[in-house]
Motif scaffolding. Structure first.
Motif, PDB file in Angstrom:
ATOM      1  N   ILE A  55       1.135  10.759 -28.478  1.00  0.00           N
ATOM      2  CA  ILE A  55       1.687   9.444 -28.143  1.00  0.00           C
ATOM      3  C   ILE A  55       1.191   9.005 -26.766  1.00  0.00           C
ATOM      4  CG2 ILE A  55       3.805   8.156 -27.662  1.00  0.00           C
ATOM      5  CD1 ILE A  55       3.332   8.768 -30.625  1.00  0.00           C
ATOM      6  N   ALA A  56       0.580   7.801 -26.740  1.00  0.00           N
ATOM      7  CA  ALA A  56       0.058   7.254 -25.489  1.00  0.00           C
ATOM      8  C   ALA A  56       0.880   6.072 -24.984  1.00  0.00           C
ATOM      9  CB  ALA A  56      -1.396   6.828 -25.653  1.00  0.00           C
ATOM     10  N   ASP A  57       1.692   5.473 -25.833  1.00  0.00           N
ATOM     11  CA  ASP A  57       2.619   4.435 -25.358  1.00  0.00           C
ATOM     12  C   ASP A  57       3.882   4.485 -26.201  1.00  0.00           C
ATOM     13  OD1 ASP A  57       0.461   3.318 -27.182  1.00  0.00           O
ATOM     14  OD2 ASP A  57       1.882   1.658 -27.283  1.00  0.00           O
ATOM     15  N   ASP A  58       5.021   4.418 -25.524  1.00  0.00           N
ATOM     16  CA  ASP A  58       6.294   4.560 -26.231  1.00  0.00           C
ATOM     17  C   ASP A  58       6.701   3.227 -26.861  1.00  0.00           C
ATOM     18  OD1 ASP A  58       7.675   2.991 -24.266  1.00  0.00           O
ATOM     19  OD2 ASP A  58       7.926   4.774 -23.025  1.00  0.00           O
ATOM     20  N   ALA A  59       7.818   3.244 -27.559  1.00  0.00           N
ATOM     21  CA  ALA A  59       8.239   2.068 -28.320  1.00  0.00           C
ATOM     22  C   ALA A  59       8.587   0.887 -27.420  1.00  0.00           C
ATOM     23  CB  ALA A  59       9.429   2.428 -29.203  1.00  0.00           C
TER      24      ALA A  59
END
Length: 248
Positions: free
Chosen positions: A167-171
């Motif tokens: 994961i490189a950017d969260d929600a």
């Protein structure tokens, strides 16, 4: 030793596998007879890259790189070892369960591993609202743009397939407008455009730095996965051929 073909979308993601920077559409030989190719962003480019690997007669395919979270429980640096990949039409493609389990079992305890489906998308899911809408529509926890195309190709050629996505950017994270304006369809960031956007709206610098830290966490996890997977990427041995890597 079987030859594994690995597709990454971006040169920066490939740095988790090799030290030098690779160009788009490059084909790089890895130790042990494996192959790495940098496809560029999107399913069409990923499909073309996977086809080049199949021409090399690889024994299995890996979709390697980053993904975006669609739920709050996934944070930058968490690892998605998808059990299935779902394309934009709703078709499901299973990853190889034995291969996936071997890799998950050999990862260090500090790697936060998630399973479940990985959703495919034809475009960048670039905002909190877009991520929430995609999660509401699919129920899935993470999304990327390349894995589904590689999964389809693997199924067509009856090859084992694995999706390894950090994961490189969260929600909650939106891609800064400066980045979106600087991106071209292949995934290149045009630096002159980016710097010009930051000059006009310097408040975006904080968002850009946060994105860089999140991407760094994803790359760190991918490097841990590479170290743990050994020279054969933990590719499953033929039935009945046990190895010491399968020991508890």
């Amino acid at each position: 030793m079987p030859s594994i073909g690995i597709v990454v979308a971006l040169p920066a993601e490939a740095r988790s596998l090799v030290r030098r920077r690779l160009g788009f559409e490059s084909l790089h030989a890895l130790p042990g007879g494996h192959w790495l190719t940098v496809s560029g962003a999107g399913p069409e480019r990923a499909h073309a890259a996977g086809a080049r690997l199949i021409e090399r007669r690889v024994s299995g395919l890996i979709s390697w790189g980053c993904a975006a979270a669609l739920v709050d429980s996934l944070q930058p640096g968490h690892l998605v070892l998808a059990e299935t990949v779902v394309d934009e039409t709703g078709d499901w493609h299973a990853t190889d369960p034995v291969w996936r389990e071997r890799l998950a079992r050999n990862l260090p305890s500090e790697v936060n591993v998630h399973g479940g489906p990985l959703q495919g998308s034809r475009q960048v899911v670039d905002s909190r609202a877009a991520k929430a809408a995609l999660h509401a529509a699919t129920g899935h926890a993470a999304v990327d743009m390349e894995s589904a195309a590689i999964a389809r190709l693997a199924r067509r050629h009856t090859l084992p397939f694995l999706a390894v996505r950090a994961i490189a950017d969260d929600a909650a994270m939106a891609l800064p407008d400066a980045v979106l304006r600087a991106l071209n369809p292949r995934g290149d960031v045009r630096m002159t455009t980016l710097l010009g956007q930051l000059a006009r709206r310097p408040a975006q610098l904080g968002e850009l730095l946060a994105l860089g830290r999140a991407f760094g966490a994803a790359l760190s996890t991918l490097r841990q996965v590479r170290h743990a997977s050994g020279p054969d990427f933990l590719f499953p041995p033929p039935p009945g051929a046990a190895t010491h890597r399968d020991s508890p």
